[in-house]
Design a protein around this motif. Structure first.
Motif, mmCIF file in Angstrom:
data_model
loop_
_atom_site.group_PDB
_atom_site.id
_atom_site.type_symbol
_atom_site.label_atom_id
_atom_site.label_comp_id
_atom_site.label_asym_id
_atom_site.label_seq_id
_atom_site.Cartn_x
_atom_site.Cartn_y
_atom_site.Cartn_z
ATOM 1 N N GLU A 44 -3.693 7.509 2.103
ATOM 2 C CA GLU A 44 -3.617 6.405 3.054
ATOM 3 C C GLU A 44 -2.998 6.890 4.360
ATOM 4 O O GLU A 44 -2.004 7.629 4.350
ATOM 5 C CB GLU A 44 -2.759 5.267 2.505
ATOM 6 N N GLY A 104 -1.885 -1.661 6.199
ATOM 7 C CA GLY A 104 -3.250 -1.163 6.113
ATOM 8 C C GLY A 104 -3.504 -0.031 7.078
ATOM 9 O O GLY A 104 -2.634 0.381 7.849
ATOM 10 N N PHE A 162 -8.366 0.229 4.459
ATOM 11 C CA PHE A 162 -7.711 -0.465 3.351
ATOM 12 C C PHE A 162 -6.720 -1.464 3.915
ATOM 13 O O PHE A 162 -6.202 -1.322 5.030
ATOM 14 C CB PHE A 162 -6.989 0.521 2.427
ATOM 15 N N LEU A 198 -10.607 -2.413 -0.087
ATOM 16 C CA LEU A 198 -10.995 -1.134 0.489
ATOM 17 C C LEU A 198 -12.493 -1.142 0.773
ATOM 18 O O LEU A 198 -13.304 -1.441 -0.120
ATOM 19 C CB LEU A 198 -10.675 0.030 -0.454
ATOM 20 N N TRP A 249 -3.512 -3.963 1.944
ATOM 21 C CA TRP A 249 -2.895 -4.642 0.802
ATOM 22 C C TRP A 249 -2.153 -5.867 1.325
ATOM 23 O O TRP A 249 -1.669 -5.883 2.454
ATOM 24 C CB TRP A 249 -1.942 -3.721 0.032
ATOM 25 N N TYR A 277 -8.287 5.377 4.984
ATOM 26 C CA TYR A 277 -8.021 6.084 3.733
ATOM 27 C C TYR A 277 -9.178 7.027 3.419
ATOM 28 O O TYR A 277 -10.293 6.893 3.952
ATOM 29 C CB TYR A 277 -7.826 5.103 2.571
ATOM 30 N N LYS A 295 -5.601 -5.689 -2.866
ATOM 31 C CA LYS A 295 -5.859 -4.512 -2.037
ATOM 32 C C LYS A 295 -7.372 -4.376 -1.875
ATOM 33 O O LYS A 295 -8.098 -4.228 -2.861
ATOM 34 C CB LYS A 295 -5.273 -3.257 -2.688
#
Length: 248
Positions: A194, A182, A165, A160, A167, A185, A158
């Protein structure tokens, strides 16, 4: 005129260092054409990158890829850990030329024998307590015991940065891709939220928001709350370079 101006930019390059890449970027042009039917967002952080793309306006998932990157002068090298469209590229080093043109990145390389020119515009490089590249390393079981694991070829990452973001779950040895999602966030005062902009498994999830609690203890991200299925979760995420590379 727009096309002429676009390629004129390629003649005026500026110096760039790896730290300049950190943050989130939006692809605006591909091979001289404005990209209006797809949204490609690329995140760079801590020597790692990922991109996720969706179609507009349907929100249908398009593609994803990512891995480690290295920059030396204008020579930009990616080593892919995953790629949804061209799995054969996983594990290979791909060398590109990169320039900064005003506030944009111009990345030139080869795609299946053809020249590929991408122009990216930075969305943001803002940072917060969770800015980083993380890998999943544990969760609490039903009895409340925190069970940890060492990430291997099959792992969930993940990343950021710049308020974005993504994952990704994948296996870099078998080149299997399990899923990604994604968006944007926020992380403030112990609350992490998120806002989903793309999701490979279910386009209907786009637009949803999920709120969790977070705490960074001893360099690790403790992530807790209620999952999208309504189940309580408590996850442990560790810095990627520490948890993954030390185990390899």
């Amino acid at each position: 005129m727009k096309l002429l101006a676009l390629f004129t930019l390629l003649l005026i390059s500026g110096n760039i260092i790896a730290q300049d890449l950190d943050g989130a970027w939006l692809m605006t042009h591909l091979n001289g054409k404005e990209l209006s039917d797809k949204e490609f967002v690329k995140i760079y952080q801590d020597g790692y990158f990922s991109f996720g793309a969706k179609s507009i306006p349907s929100n249908a998932f398009h593609s994803a890829g990512g891995g480690a990157f290295f920059l030396e002068g204008s020579i930009y090298t990616e080593t892919l850990d995953f790629h949804t469209e061209q799995k054969e590229l996983v594990g290979e080093k791909r060398v590109h030329h990169i320039d900064r043109v005003e506030d944009k990145l111009v990345i030139t390389g080869q795609d299946q024998g053809n020249e590929r020119i991408e122009i990216w515009e930075k969305i943001s490089d803002k940072a917060d307590a969770l800015t980083g590249n993380w890998v999943f390393t544990g969760r609490k079981d039903q009895e409340g015991e925190l069970r940890t694991s060492t990430p291997g070829a099959r792992r969930t990452v993940k990343i950021l940065s710049g308020g974005r973001f993504q994952w990704i779950a994948f296996n870099s040895e078998t080149k299997e891709f399990m899923g990604t999602g994604g968006g944007t966030y926020t992380a403030e005062d112990g609350e992490y939220t998120e806002h989903i902009r793309f999701f490979s498994r279910d386009n209907e999830r786009v637009g949803a928001s999920l709120a969790f609690e977070y705490e960074v203890k001893d360099g690790k991200w403790h992530h807790s709350g209620i999952s999208s299925k309504g189940d309580p979760i408590y996850e442990l995420w560790s810095p990627y370079k520490e948890a993954y590379h030390k185990s390899n």
